[in-house]
Design a protein around this motif. Structure first.
Motif, short mmCIF file in Angstrom:
data_model
loop_
_atom_site.label_atom_id
_atom_site.label_comp_id
_atom_site.label_asym_id
_atom_site.label_seq_id
_atom_site.Cartn_x
_atom_site.Cartn_y
_atom_site.Cartn_z
N LYS A 1 27.95 -23.85 19.52
CA LYS A 1 29.24 -24.53 19.57
C LYS A 1 29.45 -25.21 20.91
CE LYS A 1 34.16 -23.79 18.62
NZ LYS A 1 35.19 -22.79 18.22
N LEU A 2 28.95 -24.59 21.98
CA LEU A 2 29.05 -25.22 23.30
C LEU A 2 28.31 -26.55 23.31
CD1 LEU A 2 28.55 -22.33 25.89
CD2 LEU A 2 30.66 -23.55 25.34
N ALA A 3 27.12 -26.56 22.71
CA ALA A 3 26.32 -27.79 22.72
C ALA A 3 27.00 -28.92 21.96
CB ALA A 3 24.95 -27.50 22.12
N LYS A 4 27.85 -28.58 20.98
CA LYS A 4 28.50 -29.59 20.16
C LYS A 4 29.94 -29.88 20.60
CE LYS A 4 25.77 -28.29 16.09
NZ LYS A 4 25.82 -27.76 14.70
N SER A 5 30.41 -29.20 21.63
CA SER A 5 31.80 -29.37 22.07
C SER A 5 32.04 -30.77 22.63
CB SER A 5 32.16 -28.33 23.14
OG SER A 5 32.15 -27.03 22.62
N GLU A 6 33.25 -31.25 22.45
CA GLU A 6 33.64 -32.49 23.10
C GLU A 6 33.64 -32.27 24.61
OE1 GLU A 6 37.37 -33.85 21.70
OE2 GLU A 6 36.69 -34.19 19.64
N LEU A 7 33.37 -33.31 25.35
CA LEU A 7 33.26 -33.19 26.79
C LEU A 7 34.52 -32.60 27.41
CD1 LEU A 7 31.58 -33.78 29.34
CD2 LEU A 7 32.72 -36.01 29.43
N LYS A 8 35.68 -33.06 26.97
CA LYS A 8 36.94 -32.60 27.55
C LYS A 8 37.21 -31.14 27.26
CE LYS A 8 38.97 -37.22 27.34
NZ LYS A 8 37.68 -37.83 26.95
N ALA A 9 36.67 -30.63 26.13
CA ALA A 9 36.88 -29.23 25.75
C ALA A 9 35.79 -28.32 26.28
CB ALA A 9 36.97 -29.10 24.23
N LEU A 10 34.71 -28.88 26.80
CA LEU A 10 33.56 -28.08 27.21
C LEU A 10 33.88 -27.06 28.29
CD1 LEU A 10 30.56 -27.52 26.91
CD2 LEU A 10 30.10 -29.40 28.51
#
Length: 238
Positions: free
Chosen positions: A100-109
């Protein structure tokens, strides 16, 4: 420190962890329970706030509209109990996985990575937990800065690589080392020490990324200030 230097340093640390892990053929250590402290504190705060609001509403009703009486007081107590139970047993947030981290939006990472780090705390030694707390503070600052960073920029790629890939992979490699070997010294360092040093390196890199983003904002602010000074020099529009 350059991105290449960071990758090389982390690779050396991860290599040491892998060599130690290969000394044992025992099964992987069981994962610790995710820390529930923050979640519990939030639930208690929500319960307290909801009950205070109910009591205030009941008091205002009793004073401004009509006395509540015994039945009204019982109704208020029942509402408070129902709200308390609803908040206490409400399902929590789903755990964050490395996928899920790898697919997270940049702002939510940054926020997602902080949640993931919180779940790893029981499986980390105390010195490493202290470093992850500092990393969490760095990520909080970084998260606020990412609102104006485009997904296709080089800064975004660096942040994704460091925060979304290297950090979780490094901790995962440590967790694969059998617990009884984590304090055993090899080549002058223990896996526990390798973990702490690698996390400190990542913390510094996150801090440098944050400083670079801030430097860009400061440069933009200075440029705009000069533009306004030239346009409205002496208080009169040009």
């Amino acid at each position: 420190m350059t991105s290449y230097d960071t990758n090389e340093a982390l690779a050396r640390a991860r290599g040491t962890l892998d060599r130690v892990r290969l000394q044992s053929f025992e099964g992987l250590p069981s994962a610790g329970r995710p820390r529930q402290g923050r979640s519990l504190a939030k639930r208690l705060a929500a319960i307290g706030g909801a009950n205070v609001a109910i009591l205030l509403a009941a008091a205002i009703t009793g004073i401004a509209v009509m006395p509540l009486g015994i039945f009204g007081a019982l109704a208020v107590m029942m509402v408070m109990v129902a709200v308390t139970l609803a908040i206490a047993f409400a399902p929590g947030q789903r755990p964050v996985t490395r996928e899920k981290l790898a697919k997270s939006e940049l702002k939510a990472l940054p926020m997602q990575t902080t949640r993931w780090l919180d779940a790893q705390r029981p499986a980390l030694p105390a010195p490493a937990v202290q470093v992850t707390d500092r990393i969490g503070l760095r990520l909080d600052t970084l998260g606020k800065q990412l609102a104006s960073v485009g997904d296709e920029t080089s800064a975004a790629a660096d942040i994704r690589r460091l925060v979304g890939e290297q950090l979780p992979e490094f901790i995962r490699d440590y967790q694969r080392v059998p617990a009884e070997l984590r304090g055993a010294e090899r080549n002058g360092k223990t896996p526990d020490r390798q973990l702490v040093e690698g996390l400190e390196l990542i913390e510094r890199e996150i801090g440098q990324l944050s400083e670079e983003l801030a430097r860009g904002d400061l440069d933009s602010l200075e440029t705009r200030g000069r533009f306004l000074e030239m346009k409205y020099k002496d208080g009169d529009p040009a």
